[in-house]
Design a protein around this motif. Structure first.
Motif, PDB file in Angstrom:
ATOM      1  N   ARG A   7     -10.604  -7.259   0.795  1.00 53.85           N
ATOM      2  CA  ARG A   7     -11.832  -7.635   0.099  1.00 53.85           C
ATOM      3  C   ARG A   7     -12.523  -6.497  -0.622  1.00 53.85           C
ATOM      4  O   ARG A   7     -13.419  -6.724  -1.434  1.00 53.85           O
ATOM      5  N   GLU A   8     -12.141  -5.255  -0.358  1.00 51.05           N
ATOM      6  CA  GLU A   8     -12.819  -4.105  -0.953  1.00 51.05           C
ATOM      7  C   GLU A   8     -11.859  -3.320  -1.836  1.00 51.05           C
ATOM      8  O   GLU A   8     -10.640  -3.350  -1.634  1.00 51.05           O
ATOM      9  N   THR A   9     -12.413  -2.587  -2.802  1.00 54.44           N
ATOM     10  CA  THR A   9     -11.615  -1.664  -3.611  1.00 54.44           C
ATOM     11  C   THR A   9     -12.401  -0.383  -3.830  1.00 54.44           C
ATOM     12  O   THR A   9     -13.645  -0.374  -3.790  1.00 54.44           O
ATOM     13  N   LEU A  10     -11.698   0.689  -4.041  1.00 58.10           N
ATOM     14  CA  LEU A  10     -12.323   1.941  -4.464  1.00 58.10           C
ATOM     15  C   LEU A  10     -11.390   2.633  -5.449  1.00 58.10           C
ATOM     16  O   LEU A  10     -10.195   2.335  -5.506  1.00 58.10           O
ATOM     17  N   VAL A  17      -7.590   1.327  -5.096  1.00 59.12           N
ATOM     18  CA  VAL A  17      -7.124   1.221  -3.709  1.00 59.12           C
ATOM     19  C   VAL A  17      -7.793   0.005  -3.074  1.00 59.12           C
ATOM     20  O   VAL A  17      -9.015  -0.056  -2.946  1.00 59.12           O
ATOM     21  N   ALA A  18      -6.981  -0.968  -2.674  1.00 56.46           N
ATOM     22  CA  ALA A  18      -7.487  -2.160  -2.001  1.00 56.46           C
ATOM     23  C   ALA A  18      -7.556  -1.893  -0.500  1.00 56.46           C
ATOM     24  O   ALA A  18      -6.610  -1.359   0.085  1.00 56.46           O
ATOM     25  N   TRP A  19      -8.693  -2.277   0.113  1.00 59.22           N
ATOM     26  CA  TRP A  19      -8.847  -2.024   1.539  1.00 59.22           C
ATOM     27  C   TRP A  19      -9.781  -3.054   2.160  1.00 59.22           C
ATOM     28  O   TRP A  19     -10.421  -3.836   1.464  1.00 59.22           O
ATOM     29  N   ASP A  20      -9.840  -3.042   3.469  1.00 53.46           N
ATOM     30  CA  ASP A  20     -10.718  -3.964   4.176  1.00 53.46           C
ATOM     31  C   ASP A  20     -11.117  -3.350   5.516  1.00 53.46           C
ATOM     32  O   ASP A  20     -10.411  -2.483   6.051  1.00 53.46           O
ATOM     33  N   ARG A  21     -12.247  -3.815   6.022  1.00 53.05           N
ATOM     34  CA  ARG A  21     -12.763  -3.363   7.314  1.00 53.05           C
ATOM     35  C   ARG A  21     -13.353  -4.565   8.022  1.00 53.05           C
ATOM     36  O   ARG A  21     -14.098  -5.350   7.420  1.00 53.05           O
ATOM     37  N   PHE A  22     -13.033  -4.722   9.299  1.00 53.41           N
ATOM     38  CA  PHE A  22     -13.589  -5.850  10.050  1.00 53.41           C
ATOM     39  C   PHE A  22     -13.559  -5.526  11.536  1.00 53.41           C
ATOM     40  O   PHE A  22     -12.870  -4.595  11.970  1.00 53.41           O
ATOM     41  N   TYR A  55      -9.481  -0.825  10.068  1.00 48.89           N
ATOM     42  CA  TYR A  55      -9.370  -0.513   8.642  1.00 48.89           C
ATOM     43  C   TYR A  55      -7.926  -0.766   8.208  1.00 48.89           C
ATOM     44  O   TYR A  55      -6.986  -0.225   8.798  1.00 48.89           O
ATOM     45  N   LEU A  56      -7.769  -1.571   7.159  1.00 47.84           N
ATOM     46  CA  LEU A  56      -6.472  -1.807   6.528  1.00 47.84           C
ATOM     47  C   LEU A  56      -6.565  -1.374   5.074  1.00 47.84           C
ATOM     48  O   LEU A  56      -7.618  -1.531   4.435  1.00 47.84           O
ATOM     49  N   TRP A  57      -5.469  -0.861   4.528  1.00 43.45           N
ATOM     50  CA  TRP A  57      -5.461  -0.513   3.109  1.00 43.45           C
ATOM     51  C   TRP A  57      -4.035  -0.533   2.587  1.00 43.45           C
ATOM     52  O   TRP A  57      -3.080  -0.374   3.343  1.00 43.45           O
ATOM     53  N   ASP A  58      -3.923  -0.784   1.289  1.00 45.82           N
ATOM     54  CA  ASP A  58      -2.633  -0.724   0.603  1.00 45.82           C
ATOM     55  C   ASP A  58      -2.585   0.554  -0.217  1.00 45.82           C
ATOM     56  O   ASP A  58      -3.505   0.829  -1.007  1.00 45.82           O
ATOM     57  N   MET A  59      -1.528   1.318  -0.044  1.00 49.14           N
ATOM     58  CA  MET A  59      -1.382   2.530  -0.837  1.00 49.14           C
ATOM     59  C   MET A  59      -1.166   2.178  -2.305  1.00 49.14           C
ATOM     60  O   MET A  59      -0.576   1.131  -2.607  1.00 49.14           O
ATOM     61  N   PRO A  60      -1.645   2.990  -3.228  1.00 49.50           N
ATOM     62  CA  PRO A  60      -1.345   2.751  -4.636  1.00 49.50           C
ATOM     63  C   PRO A  60       0.155   2.611  -4.850  1.00 49.50           C
ATOM     64  O   PRO A  60       0.952   3.373  -4.294  1.00 49.50           O
ATOM     65  N   GLN A  78      -0.092  10.371  -1.615  1.00 49.00           N
ATOM     66  CA  GLN A  78      -0.612   9.443  -0.612  1.00 49.00           C
ATOM     67  C   GLN A  78      -1.284  10.190   0.543  1.00 49.00           C
ATOM     68  O   GLN A  78      -2.286   9.716   1.104  1.00 49.00           O
ATOM     69  N   GLY A  79      -0.762  11.350   0.922  1.00 51.65           N
ATOM     70  CA  GLY A  79      -1.383  12.132   1.984  1.00 51.65           C
ATOM     71  C   GLY A  79      -2.760  12.633   1.585  1.00 51.65           C
ATOM     72  O   GLY A  79      -3.710  12.590   2.388  1.00 51.65           O
ATOM     73  N   GLU A  80      -2.883  13.118   0.343  1.00 48.09           N
ATOM     74  CA  GLU A  80      -4.195  13.537  -0.154  1.00 48.09           C
ATOM     75  C   GLU A  80      -5.167  12.370  -0.172  1.00 48.09           C
ATOM     76  O   GLU A  80      -6.334  12.504   0.208  1.00 48.09           O
ATOM     77  N   LEU A  81      -4.690  11.234  -0.636  1.00 46.79           N
ATOM     78  CA  LEU A  81      -5.542  10.051  -0.714  1.00 46.79           C
ATOM     79  C   LEU A  81      -6.029   9.628   0.663  1.00 46.79           C
ATOM     80  O   LEU A  81      -7.203   9.286   0.832  1.00 46.79           O
ATOM     81  N   PHE A  82      -5.152   9.637   1.667  1.00 46.28           N
ATOM     82  CA  PHE A  82      -5.578   9.186   2.981  1.00 46.28           C
ATOM     83  C   PHE A  82      -6.686  10.074   3.542  1.00 46.28           C
ATOM     84  O   PHE A  82      -7.662   9.580   4.111  1.00 46.28           O
TER      85      PHE A  82
END
Length: 276
Positions: A7-10, A17-22, A55-60, A78-82
């Motif tokens: 549901r979230e992006t940044l 980057v698509a991600w979600d938190r619940f 927290y879930l996210w999809d890597m670019p 991807q390591g820098e991004l995380f």
């Protein structure tokens, strides 16, 4: 198996980057591998959200995140991004669970980019050389050719490749869930691009640093993983001081689908022990 919307992006260096938190409770972050996405972790994440903030996210280059051909999708990026994501989320010492090359991403963020974890659980991870199948090698040498394959031929190749990650065999709906993101013009190009950019140097850079890891670490492996054989699990445990190891019988590389109940029990036991 159902699909889920993040549901979230940044934005990070032009990438979406698509991600979600619940859920609520201590922070628990999942990392997927390749050619997968966060959807593999969603059933377990839903179950753990009764006691944790998940927290879930999809890597670019994967899942619901951007697949722009101009953006690098290698393990270095991807390591820098995380590490940047953890800062963006305001997380200090979350509990991290990583699968496949998500393990290399988490290890690089920890050892090269100052990320800090409360604990780390590594599930059939890319962490030690050698890695990469003959198919990987072939694609790396001819990625531009594979990207131009007729759609039906491409789909057949992806299906065969993904089937090989499961020990018990995939149901039709599971195979479709895993293959669908890599179809269409953008998906086909992205599939071969992420293989072309895979490089052992990204794990070679950190392998000698594994003995420096000082937080609780648990390694979980499928006994029948043909993509990354179980001998790597024993090698990895020997390099990370104080780490523990569990090997799950009857599971291949797609351990989330081969042995979901056993994996859920194992991860829940581990995380609960770290937060009790």
């Amino acid at each position: 198996m159902m699909t889920y919307e993040l549901r979230e992006t940044l934005e990070w260096r032009g990438r979406k980057v698509a991600w979600d938190r619940f859920g609520s409770g201590p922070a628990l972050v999942f990392l997927h591998g390749t050619p997968w996405s966060s959807v593999l972790w969603r059933p377990l994440a839903d179950a753990l959200a009764t006691r944790y903030t998940v927290y879930l996210w999809d890597m670019p280059g994967y899942g619901q995140s951007s697949m722009d051909a101009a953006h690098a999708v290698d393990l270095g990026a991807q390591g820098e991004l995380f590490a940047a994501l953890l800062d963006e989320w305001g997380l200090d010492r979350p509990h991290v669970i990583a699968h496949d090359f998500g393990g290399a991403v988490a290890l690089r963020a920890r050892l090269l980019h100052a990320a800090r974890y409360g604990s780390l659980c590594l599930v059939d991870v890319v962490a030690l050389h050698p890695w990469g199948s003959p198919f990987f090698t072939l694609v790396q040498q001819h990625a531009d050719v594979f990207a131009r394959l007729p759609a039906a031929v491409h789909r057949g190749a992806v299906e065969a490749y993904i089937r090989g990650a499961s020990h018990r065999g995939l149901r039709a709906e599971e195979l479709e869930m895993l293959v669908a993101p890599w179809t269409g013009e953008a998906g086909q190009s992205a599939f071969y691009r992420q293989i072309a950019q895979a490089d052992e140097r990204y794990t070679d850079e950190v392998e000698s640093l594994y003995p420096l890891i000082d937080h609780p670490t648990h390694v979980i492996w499928g006994a029948d993983d043909t993509w990354i054989p179980v001998d790597r699990a024993h090698r990895l445990q020997s390099l990370i001081r104080g780490s523990s190891l569990s090997v799950i019988d009857g599971a291949g590389h797609l351990i989330q689908l081969d042995a979901p109940t056993h994996l859920s029990v194992e991860i829940t036991r581990w995380v609960d022990a770290q937060t009790s």
